[in-house]
Design an enzyme around this catalytic site. Structure first.
Site, PDB file in Angstrom:
ATOM      1  N   CYS A 136       0.779  -1.339   0.027  1.00 46.81           N
ATOM      2  CA  CYS A 136       0.064   0.014   0.077  1.00 46.81           C
ATOM      3  C   CYS A 136       0.869   1.328   0.074  1.00 46.81           C
ATOM      4  CB  CYS A 136      -0.974  -0.022   1.176  1.00 46.81           C
ATOM      5  SG  CYS A 136      -1.915   1.544   1.179  1.00 46.81           S
ATOM      6  N   CYS A 139      -0.594   4.098   2.189  1.00 45.24           N
ATOM      7  CA  CYS A 139      -0.268   3.901   3.609  1.00 45.24           C
ATOM      8  C   CYS A 139       1.238   4.246   4.140  1.00 45.24           C
ATOM      9  CB  CYS A 139      -0.596   2.327   3.898  1.00 45.24           C
ATOM     10  SG  CYS A 139      -2.170   1.957   3.277  1.00 45.24           S
ATOM     11  N   ASP A 140       2.152   3.598   3.169  1.00 48.64           N
ATOM     12  CA  ASP A 140       3.461   3.720   3.799  1.00 48.64           C
ATOM     13  C   ASP A 140       4.538   4.570   2.995  1.00 48.64           C
ATOM     14  OD1 ASP A 140       2.900   1.720   5.484  1.00 48.64           O
ATOM     15  OD2 ASP A 140       3.089   0.000   4.402  1.00 48.64           O
TER      16      ASP A 140
END
Length: 310
Positions: A136, A139-140
């Site tokens: 992701c 997300c990261d």
């Protein structure tokens, strides 16, 4: 077989499942949550989350899920460890078998079993998951600002992830196993117009390299010439798709060609009245924790309304 009758069964324990539990328990539906094989869901594999509202300094995936679980339990939700192995949604109360040995008879069911990212199947992927390996970018990606990263895949998702990361990172390698991209023309154009994306055509990943601190590179091979080479990177992002965890329900609820559960209009109602779906198991588009939580809220409110009317 031991049997138990409940009003609202929630299957899955990610943001969708726990948010549904918070709303269902506050509505006095006495929900029971079965956590499944990965308590807390996909987020527990993410080290730090910076885009979930209400956490100005960020929060770890495990801590966020623990907070949601405690909040659900505070209002009376019963959380249990166990996995659904069989269901019968042909009539109410719905019959759900847990771990092949316990039968639940439920007036309503909320399916929040999520989706699983597809991985290449390399041992090093597992070793460095959460330490440089991610599925992701949204997300990261923030953790790899001004660093070099790689994205694996050739579809729209891979191109989206690559262009998103290109805005944060020094350089993005896009590892494509064929000599063409499967992505839409518009996405291909975006990649072509992004100067810090380098496409490695006809390339497969042999191994992800790293040390005790995380990912340091990737060992690659050109599948036409057979040439082996390495790249230096800090982040390795998988973008080869997700598969919804819907198999056990697909005999009874409608799914699309990819296996995502189909919900009706703006509701979370499935094709079976009294069965609802929330989160990534029915959302192939957004796949974000906050979107999943919102759908969990709606599913619980839909279940409450259904019980009032039936």
């Amino acid at each position: 077989m031991e049997s138990e009758k409940i009003r609202c069964l929630i299957i899955g324990s990610g943001p969708a499942g726990y948010t549904a539990a918070i709303y269902a328990s506050r509505a006095n539906l006495n929900p029971v949550v079965y956590e499944g094989m990965q308590p807390g869901g996909q987020l527990t594999t993410t080290t730090e989350i910076d885009n979930f509202p209400g956490y100005p300094t960020g929060v770890s995936g495990n801590d966020l899920m623990e907070d949601l679980k405690k909040q659900a339990e505070r209002f009376g939700t019963t959380v249990r460890y166990g996995t659904v192995t069989k269901v019968d949604f042909s009539r109410r109360p719905f019959k759900v078998i847990i771990d092949g040995e316990k039968e639940i008879l439920a007036d309503t069911v909320i399916i929040a079993t999520g989706a699983s990212a597809k991985y290449l199947g390399l041992p090093s992927e597992e070793k460095f998951r959460g330490a440089g390996v991610s599925a992701c970018a949204t997300c990261d990606g923030f953790f790899y600002r001004k660093k070099d990263v790689a994205v694996v895949g050739g579809g729209d998702t891979a191109c989206e992830e690559a262009t998103y990361l290109a805005g944060l990172c020094n350089k993005v390698y896009l590892i494509v196993r064929r000599d063409v991209l499967r992505a839409s023309k518009a996405m291909q154009q975006r990649v072509a117009n992004t100067p810090n994306i380098e496409i490695l055509w006809n390339t497969n990943t042999r191994e992800i390299l790293g040390d005790e601190y995380g990912v340091t590179g990737a060992a690659l091979v050109n599948n036409k010439s057979g040439e082996e080479f390495e790249i230096k990177i800090h982040g390795f992002f998988l973008a080869i798709g997700h598969h919804p965890n819907s198999e056990v329900f697909s005999e009874f609820v409608e799914t699309d060609e990819q296996g995502y559960i189909v919900t009706s209009g703006k509701s979370q109602m499935t094709s079976v009245k009294g069965v609802f779906a929330a989160g990534d198991v029915q959302d192939p588009v957004y796949r974000q924790a906050i979107a999943a939580a919102g759908s969990g809220c709606r599913a619980a409110m839909d279940a409450e309304k259904f019980l009032q009317e039936n």
